[in-house]
Design a protein around this motif. Structure first.
Motif, PDB file in Angstrom:
ATOM      1  N   ALA A 116       1.923   9.522  -5.734  1.00 22.33           N
ATOM      2  CA  ALA A 116       2.542  10.816  -5.457  1.00 22.33           C
ATOM      3  C   ALA A 116       3.506  11.216  -6.563  1.00 22.33           C
ATOM      4  O   ALA A 116       3.604  12.406  -6.924  1.00 22.33           O
ATOM      5  N   ALA A 117       4.221  10.241  -7.119  1.00 20.90           N
ATOM      6  CA  ALA A 117       5.162  10.540  -8.200  1.00 20.90           C
ATOM      7  C   ALA A 117       4.428  11.085  -9.425  1.00 20.90           C
ATOM      8  O   ALA A 117       4.882  12.045 -10.076  1.00 20.90           O
ATOM      9  N   VAL A 118       3.278  10.484  -9.738  1.00 20.92           N
ATOM     10  CA  VAL A 118       2.485  10.965 -10.878  1.00 20.92           C
ATOM     11  C   VAL A 118       1.888  12.334 -10.568  1.00 20.92           C
ATOM     12  O   VAL A 118       1.940  13.263 -11.394  1.00 20.92           O
ATOM     13  N   ARG A 120       4.661  14.903 -10.434  1.00 16.98           N
ATOM     14  CA  ARG A 120       5.553  14.844 -11.603  1.00 16.98           C
ATOM     15  C   ARG A 120       7.018  14.746 -11.175  1.00 16.98           C
ATOM     16  O   ARG A 120       7.891  15.463 -11.664  1.00 16.98           O
ATOM     17  N   ARG A 121       7.255  13.856 -10.220  1.00 15.70           N
ATOM     18  CA  ARG A 121       8.601  13.586  -9.733  1.00 15.70           C
ATOM     19  C   ARG A 121       8.862  12.088  -9.869  1.00 15.70           C
ATOM     20  O   ARG A 121       7.939  11.289 -10.041  1.00 15.70           O
ATOM     21  N   SER A 122      10.116  11.708  -9.786  1.00 21.10           N
ATOM     22  CA  SER A 122      10.438  10.290  -9.902  1.00 21.10           C
ATOM     23  C   SER A 122      10.076   9.568  -8.608  1.00 21.10           C
ATOM     24  O   SER A 122      10.060  10.181  -7.528  1.00 21.10           O
ATOM     25  N   PRO A 123       9.796   8.262  -8.688  1.00 21.89           N
ATOM     26  CA  PRO A 123       9.545   7.508  -7.452  1.00 21.89           C
ATOM     27  C   PRO A 123      10.711   7.604  -6.466  1.00 21.89           C
ATOM     28  O   PRO A 123      10.492   7.673  -5.259  1.00 21.89           O
ATOM     29  N   ALA A 135       0.830  -1.199   0.000  1.00 26.57           N
ATOM     30  CA  ALA A 135       0.000   0.000   0.000  1.00 26.57           C
ATOM     31  C   ALA A 135       0.867   1.252   0.000  1.00 26.57           C
ATOM     32  O   ALA A 135       0.574   2.237  -0.701  1.00 26.57           O
ATOM     33  N   LYS A 136       1.949   1.232   0.775  1.00 22.41           N
ATOM     34  CA  LYS A 136       2.854   2.380   0.796  1.00 22.41           C
ATOM     35  C   LYS A 136       3.486   2.590  -0.576  1.00 22.41           C
ATOM     36  O   LYS A 136       3.608   3.729  -1.051  1.00 22.41           O
ATOM     37  N   GLY A 137       3.890   1.499  -1.224  1.00 21.83           N
ATOM     38  CA  GLY A 137       4.470   1.622  -2.562  1.00 21.83           C
ATOM     39  C   GLY A 137       3.492   2.198  -3.566  1.00 21.83           C
ATOM     40  O   GLY A 137       3.863   3.007  -4.429  1.00 21.83           O
ATOM     41  N   ALA A 138       2.217   1.804  -3.453  1.00 20.09           N
ATOM     42  CA  ALA A 138       1.192   2.365  -4.337  1.00 20.09           C
ATOM     43  C   ALA A 138       1.035   3.862  -4.103  1.00 20.09           C
ATOM     44  O   ALA A 138       0.841   4.643  -5.056  1.00 20.09           O
TER      45      ALA A 138
END
Length: 247
Positions: A195-197, A200-203, A187-190
């Protein structure tokens, strides 16, 4: 993929996931091709790669043997931890429902080394060691395929909460093991991906901004015990496994 991102794994780090079945995977900057078929060449959630090997039998094995011995989970773990590494010569090849790594769909489990004085604790210890030896063979497959596995060794999944699995993985791997304190890594990874999308930042930038990288969010390292002859335990498991194949 989401769990690897939620755990903040970087290149060289390895996760051993202890669920009903087991997976061993590492973050890699480069794609991996394994001609043996043991390692799958997955992509990760950041634009890198997540080579992975899967075993069919993990915590289902220890749950099964706890039931066969009529022991609750805590009592089963305690019995296993009271017995020295090697289980007094008792060895379990834990292919209860076939196996994926190695690819033996028709295999069954085999318990070897039984004597008239074999104790329930020795059988319990052999159950944990059989599962762990299989997972470490999957880790060996990653290394043999050219994957960098020299970073941190992290346990995830429900079995990562088990004191017996923590101890036996560290002892037989011969390296420190950590466990993420957060139990909802996928869930944290999702959330990191979202947030990255959104921003507009990288994971990787989100992981750093949220403090997910490094070892801060993990347990203190579980160090391998001195004096454990891990090579001998793993060699006994391989002999039992190979005897099944030869037969």
């Amino acid at each position: 993929m989401a769990a690897a991102l939620g755990a903040g794994l970087g290149p060289g780090d390895v996760a051993i996931s202890l669920g009903t079945s087991g997976t061993v995977y590492a973050v890699s900057d480069d794609p991996v091709a394994d001609a043996t078929g043991s390692v799958g060449g997955f992509a990760d959630a950041t634009g890198r790669y997540l080579p992975l090997a899967c075993t069919l039998n993990a915590t289902k094995v220890t749950d099964t043997f706890a039931r066969l011995l009529s022991l609750g989970r805590d009592a089963f773990e305690a019995a296993a931890l009271e017995v020295p590494a090697g289980a007094g010569g008792v060895v379990l090849v834990p292919y209860l429902d076939g196996e994926r790594t190695p690819d033996r769909p028709g295999a069954t489990g085999t318990l070897a080394g039984l004597r008239s004085d074999t104790s329930p604790g020795q059988i319990a210890r052999a159950a944990f060691e059989g599962v762990v030896c299989g997972l470490l063979e999957a880790l060996d497959a990653l290394t043999a395929a050219g994957v960098d596995t020299s970073g941190g060794l992290v346990l995830v999944g429900g079995g990562a909460r088990s004191p017996a699995y923590r101890r036996i993985v560290a002892d037989l791997a011969g390296r420190p093991v950590t466990v993420p304190r957060d139990e909802e890594l996928a869930a944290k990874g999702a959330c990191v991906q979202a947030a990255a999308v959104l921003h507009r930042r990288s994971p990787d930038e989100i992981v750093r901004a949220w403090g997910l990288g490094g070892r801060e969010g993990e347990s203190d390292p579980i160090e391998p015990c001195a004096g454990v002859e891990a090579a001998a335990v793993r060699a006994a498991h391989r002999r039992a496994r190979d005897a099944i194949v030869a037969g």
